[in-house]
Write a protein that holds these residues in place. Structure first.
Motif: not given
Length: 178
Positions: A137, A172, A84, A111, A135, A79
């Protein structure tokens, strides 16, 4: 203590070990150092450069692993260290469908969340609050996630991890709190 990337004889990444374990592999002639960290390890009779990347001399068959283990570090890496729900810095783990309502502890339901969003959401579902996930998961893919998700990073590892999706995983991971 620094960590060392261990590669199979086929240059496939296997894992990360402490430098002490890597040194034992080198001294028992089971591995070859491909990169050095710049540190020197000294004994009474020898001075050995500390390895950063080692490759095993013999191929080790690895059982096929379908999923990346779900750990806190790997979740925050997936993440990007961001909530999130709102995008703030994530400090906790949240279940999209709360466990009290039958939600599983799996990649598809977990998340990273900031403290505020996690507190407000509590044991409710996202739809009940009218929130949206930034987004959806899901499990990360690629061998690089096994290495980068450990939290140990070294720029000298990148040429060996790049064929296994390291660029996406590391992009990321940057800024993720360890």
């Amino acid at each position: 203590m620094p960590h060392v990337l261990v590669l199979n004889a086929s240059y496939e990444p296997l894992g990360v070990v402490p430098v002490r374990r890597a040194l034992v592999l080198l001294l028992h002639d089971k591995a070859v150092a491909l990169e050095h960290s710049g540190l020197l390890l000294r004994s009474a009779t020898r001075v050995i450069p500390a390895p950063s990347v080692v490759r095993l001399k013999r191929f080790v068959p690895v059982p096929y692993r379908t999923a990346v283990p779900l750990t806190r570090r790997a979740l925050f890496a997936r993440d990007g260290g961001r909530c999130a729900y709102c995008g703030a810095v994530a400090t906790s783990v949240d279940h999209v469908v709360p466990r009290s309502r039958g939600g599983a502890h799996a990649w598809e339901n977990v998340v990273a969340a900031c403290r505020r969003c996690n507190h407000v959401k509590a044991d409710r579902q996202v739809a009940e609050l009218g929130w949206r996930l930034r987004h959806p998961p899901g499990p990360p893919s690629g061998l690089a996630w096994r290495i980068i998700g450990t939290g140990h990073r070294d720029p000298r590892w990148m040429p060996y991890l790049r064929p296994y999706g390291a660029d996406e995983a590391l992009a990321r991971f940057e800024g993720t709190p360890l």
